[in-house]
Scaffold this motif. Sequence first.
Motif, PDB file in Angstrom:
ATOM      1  N   ALA A  86      19.996 -38.117  17.773  1.00  0.00           N
ATOM      2  CA  ALA A  86      20.915 -36.953  18.613  1.00  0.00           C
ATOM      3  C   ALA A  86      22.000 -36.055  17.597  1.00  0.00           C
ATOM      4  O   ALA A  86      21.993 -34.959  17.468  1.00  0.00           O
ATOM      5  CB  ALA A  86      21.984 -37.696  19.596  1.00  0.00           C
ATOM      6  N   GLN A  87      22.349 -36.971  16.365  1.00  0.00           N
ATOM      7  CA  GLN A  87      23.261 -36.402  15.512  1.00  0.00           C
ATOM      8  C   GLN A  87      22.498 -35.526  14.580  1.00  0.00           C
ATOM      9  O   GLN A  87      22.994 -34.217  14.055  1.00  0.00           O
ATOM     10  CB  GLN A  87      23.996 -37.201  14.772  1.00  0.00           C
ATOM     11  N   LEU A  88      21.281 -35.892  14.351  1.00  0.00           N
ATOM     12  CA  LEU A  88      20.427 -35.183  13.316  1.00  0.00           C
ATOM     13  C   LEU A  88      20.071 -33.749  14.155  1.00  0.00           C
ATOM     14  O   LEU A  88      20.050 -32.836  13.564  1.00  0.00           O
ATOM     15  CB  LEU A  88      19.148 -35.899  12.936  1.00  0.00           C
ATOM     16  N   GLN A  89      19.551 -33.927  15.334  1.00  0.00           N
ATOM     17  CA  GLN A  89      19.055 -32.708  16.108  1.00  0.00           C
ATOM     18  C   GLN A  89      20.300 -31.726  16.242  1.00  0.00           C
ATOM     19  O   GLN A  89      20.349 -30.465  16.173  1.00  0.00           O
ATOM     20  CB  GLN A  89      18.722 -33.039  17.415  1.00  0.00           C
ATOM     21  N   SER A  90      21.611 -32.236  16.404  1.00  0.00           N
ATOM     22  CA  SER A  90      22.846 -31.313  16.525  1.00  0.00           C
ATOM     23  C   SER A  90      22.884 -30.672  15.202  1.00  0.00           C
ATOM     24  O   SER A  90      23.353 -29.432  15.526  1.00  0.00           O
ATOM     25  CB  SER A  90      23.917 -32.170  16.896  1.00  0.00           C
TER      26      SER A  90
ATOM     27  N   GLY B 257      22.882 -44.506   9.065  1.00  0.00           N
ATOM     28  CA  GLY B 257      23.019 -44.922  10.527  1.00  0.00           C
ATOM     29  C   GLY B 257      23.208 -43.734  11.369  1.00  0.00           C
ATOM     30  O   GLY B 257      23.924 -43.505  12.274  1.00  0.00           O
ATOM     31  N   VAL B 258      22.323 -42.377  10.823  1.00  0.00           N
ATOM     32  CA  VAL B 258      22.487 -41.307  11.555  1.00  0.00           C
ATOM     33  C   VAL B 258      21.588 -41.176  12.814  1.00  0.00           C
ATOM     34  O   VAL B 258      20.415 -41.706  12.366  1.00  0.00           O
ATOM     35  CB  VAL B 258      22.299 -39.946  10.639  1.00  0.00           C
TER      36      VAL B 258
ATOM     37  N   LEU C 251      25.893 -34.983   6.310  1.00  0.00           N
ATOM     38  CA  LEU C 251      26.235 -36.114   7.133  1.00  0.00           C
ATOM     39  C   LEU C 251      27.479 -35.878   8.071  1.00  0.00           C
ATOM     40  O   LEU C 251      28.357 -35.195   7.701  1.00  0.00           O
ATOM     41  CB  LEU C 251      26.669 -37.379   6.283  1.00  0.00           C
ATOM     42  N   PRO C 252      27.498 -36.256   9.200  1.00  0.00           N
ATOM     43  CA  PRO C 252      28.450 -35.932  10.409  1.00  0.00           C
ATOM     44  C   PRO C 252      29.822 -36.196   9.752  1.00  0.00           C
ATOM     45  O   PRO C 252      30.894 -35.643  10.034  1.00  0.00           O
ATOM     46  CB  PRO C 252      27.975 -36.741  11.506  1.00  0.00           C
ATOM     47  N   TRP C 253      29.867 -37.481   9.209  1.00  0.00           N
ATOM     48  CA  TRP C 253      31.333 -37.777   8.634  1.00  0.00           C
ATOM     49  C   TRP C 253      31.433 -37.414   7.189  1.00  0.00           C
ATOM     50  O   TRP C 253      32.578 -38.038   6.518  1.00  0.00           O
ATOM     51  CB  TRP C 253      31.389 -39.272   8.846  1.00  0.00           C
ATOM     52  N   GLN C 254      30.502 -36.997   6.397  1.00  0.00           N
ATOM     53  CA  GLN C 254      30.732 -36.560   4.965  1.00  0.00           C
ATOM     54  C   GLN C 254      29.784 -35.273   4.877  1.00  0.00           C
ATOM     55  O   GLN C 254      28.745 -35.366   4.230  1.00  0.00           O
ATOM     56  CB  GLN C 254      30.378 -37.744   4.090  1.00  0.00           C
TER      57      GLN C 254
END
Length: 224
Positions: free
Chosen positions: A94-98, A90-91, A62-65
């Motif tokens: 765009a965050q997933l693809q990054s 709530g990902v 996860l971006p923040w964890q």
Amino acid sequence: MERPYTDRREAGRLLATQLSAYAGRRDVIVLALPRGGVPVAYEIARTLRVALDVLPVCKLGLPWQPELAMGALSSNGAQYVDSALVRTAGVSEAQLQSAMALARIELGRREARYRGERAPLAVAGRVAIVVDDGMATGASLKAAAHALATLGPARIVAALPVAPAGSQDRLTGAVDEFVCARMPATFYSVGQFYLDFDQVDDETVRELLDAAAADDGGNAAGPA
């Protein structure tokens, strides 16, 4: 409560006793999930006298964890995404693809670092024993199993020194057999079950793969 494993190599030697049915078979290959799974898998392959290789898989945190896996990618392009977690957390797409793009770069680096000029060993038609040093969410192991399925193995066996009770249910449909030495009801992290759980570096991975290749005894080619 059972005493913790001294280290990953001891865990591998103990786990190998539960895999004795696969000993000495040229149609068996042990595939380690780098990096922590490599010392475990090395001892299993050496004890069983079968071939060893790696299957690089990169966790998507996860971006923040970052320590919480929302999925994983394998080096042959297979992927696993925990859609429920992605939605609940709530990902964004765009965050997933990054995260996937970064994982693909890391997978390319690992392939070059671990194998060097050595090609991946044949998997088609063989029993593939997938090994890690433990399992928490199962995301990496699921990705590995899906990757293996595209390579045509005869059977996929998940082998782990430790995992939470009920972990086999998380892999239903992904593996044909689940072998785990310890499945405690109380589970906080894989590291709590090892006295020495230091990070395994790339050089150690390469050294163990080189040692396994040198001591292969003709098993790398697969069934005659």
